[in-house]
Design an enzyme around this catalytic site. Structure first.
Site, PDB file in Angstrom:
ATOM      1  N   ASP A  13      57.741   4.539  28.842  1.00  0.00           N
ATOM      2  CA  ASP A  13      57.377   4.698  27.434  1.00  0.00           C
ATOM      3  C   ASP A  13      55.859   4.613  27.326  1.00  0.00           C
ATOM      4  O   ASP A  13      55.266   3.565  27.561  1.00  0.00           O
ATOM      5  CB  ASP A  13      58.037   3.600  26.594  1.00  0.00           C
TER       6      ASP A  13
ATOM      7  N   ASP B  84      56.554  11.706  25.028  1.00  0.00           N
ATOM      8  CA  ASP B  84      55.922  10.496  25.567  1.00  0.00           C
ATOM      9  C   ASP B  84      56.896   9.499  26.188  1.00  0.00           C
ATOM     10  O   ASP B  84      56.547   8.344  26.392  1.00  0.00           O
ATOM     11  CB  ASP B  84      55.112   9.796  24.474  1.00  0.00           C
ATOM     12  N   GLU B  85      58.098   9.933  26.497  1.00  0.00           N
ATOM     13  CA  GLU B  85      59.029   9.017  27.155  1.00  0.00           C
ATOM     14  C   GLU B  85      60.057   9.774  27.987  1.00  0.00           C
ATOM     15  O   GLU B  85      60.377  10.933  27.721  1.00  0.00           O
ATOM     16  CB  GLU B  85      59.733   8.111  26.144  1.00  0.00           C
TER      17      GLU B  85
END
Length: 416
Positions: A17, A113-114
């Site tokens: 994350d 973003d993860e």
């Protein structure tokens, strides 16, 4: 070490994350922003802005995601506000996922973003904490971006673990750790439980994740339906989902939405936006080489009341003209003539063309064959000149690029 960290019948899953991703990318791009309260806000000039994300310095002042910009500035008068730069974020995301793929091919991006990694077969690279630390440091060193990593035997626990220490945290969460690390947390902090679900659970005296884990399944189904059993299993650390590198290609709908500069009843403005949305959806369908046989229209009014109306079709469609025709029909039938704040068009029941058995009668075939010749010429010219010569682009931005992080068309770019 192998027997301790890599059980023969179990899995070792990472959830990566990125911390304050958009803000962190801007700080990496311009180091002068580091240590300052920074917020990324969409359309600040047009809508006074909604906070998309913010730095930890801004969060310390109370600035939160989805907060109106005026409220954020009231809490933090020296807040630095920037508009999103999705091309920049997309490039950073691509480089980050390449680093994950250097460790294992079992990488599943879930957003810009993860993502998840299954490192069950990586015992030769060291212990999971060592692998996580090396990965975290590489991302920080090469991209100047911080991230948190959760390590667990399944995806749900890995996701929960990555949230437990930010920024730059590494957290191991095993099933035997649940009574101490997970169960004392408020049920609203559990991944998969939103505000409404948390309120329902609180109304029947289920306030912690531990209480959810021990509640009778029948009682939960009375409150939450079939979802109650799934959430109870999660609370007990049960999650059989595999890390699927091809999951990014699975989709059932492709859409586009946009907020108008001002609430409006102007048919000219609405018509212009409808054309732009249909154009975006056609482009995304083409990128996926897909078509769909349903269209949904979303209307959000000036008072934030939102309605969605859809129409199922007998045939698959993919062209802007067909999408716009159905969407306009829905608008005519369901718009109550009050000022509109936002519009969205989505093609539903989407499938890749290679999976569609397209039944064509003689006349349809002739029409489509003619279109294909035109499309072929346009594609050739577009390749040669870098854009469709038959379209006037109002902006310099390449419209083939995703406009928001929520479009997942690009999440497999790291493989190219």
């Amino acid at each position: 070490m192998s027997s301790k960290w890599y059980p023969k019948k179990g899995r070792v899953i990472f959830h990566i994350d990125m911390n304050c991703f958009y803000a962190s990318v801007e700080m990496a791009y311009n180091p002068k922003l580091k240590g300052k309260p920074l917020a990324i806000a969409g359309n600040p000039e047009e809508r006074k802005g909604i906070i998309v994300t913010s730095s930890y310095e801004a969060r310390a002042k109370g600035v939160k995601t989805t907060m109106p910009l005026w409220e954020a500035r009231k809490l933090c008068p020296n807040l630095i506000v920037m508009r999103p730069n999705f091309d920049r974020y997309r490039m950073a995301s691509k480089e980050m996922f390449k680093m994950l793929a250097d460790i294992t091919p079992r990488v599943q991006p879930v957003s810009i973003d993860e993502g998840y990694m299954d490192i069950s077969g990586c015992a030769d690279l060291g212990s999971p904490p060592d692998i996580a630390e090396n990965l975290q440091q590489r991302i920080k060193t090469e991209l100047d971006l911080p991230c948190s990593i959760g390590i667990a035997p399944n995806k749900f626990l890995a996701k929960m673990a990555s949230d437990m220490k930010k920024p730059m945290g590494i957290t191991v969460l095993r099933k035997r750790d649940l009574p101490e690390k997970l169960w004392p947390l408020p049920v609203g902090e559990m991944y998969g439980i939103g505000g409404k679900t948390a309120a329902k659970l609180n109304s029947v005296a289920i306030n912690t994740i531990g209480e959810l884990a021990t509640t009778d399944v029948y009682q939960l189904k009375q409150v939450l339906g079939i979802n109650g059993e799934r959430l109870r299993n999660r609370a007990n650390g049960i999650d059989t989902r595999a890390v699927d590198p091809d999951a990014v290609h699975e989709f059932k709908s492709i859409g586009s939405s946009q907020t108008l500069p001002n609430d409006t009843t102007s048919e000219a403005e609405i018509r212009k936006l409808m054309h732009a949305l249909a154009d975006n959806v056609e482009r995304r369908l083409k990128r996926k080489n897909a078509a769909g046989r349903g269209v949904q229209l979303m209307i959000r009014y000036h008072d934030l009341k939102t309605i969605t109306r859809s129409k199922k079709l007998k045939i698959y469609i993919e062209s802007k003209e067909d999408i716009l025709h159905v969407a306009n029909d829905l608008l005519q039938k369901h718009w109550n003539l009050e000022p509109i704040r936002l519009l969205g068009i989505t093609v539903q029941d989407a499938e890749e063309k290679q999976h569609i058995a397209h039944q064509l009668d003689l006349f349809t075939y002739e029409k489509e064959a003619e279109k294909e010749k035109l499309y072929s010429v346009i594609d050739q010219l577009s390749t040669k000149y870098g854009k469709n010569p038959f379209k006037k682009l109002n902006k310099e931005q390449d419209k083939n690029q995703p406009r928001t992080s929520f479009q997942k068309d690009f999440l497999d770019d790291y493989k190219r």
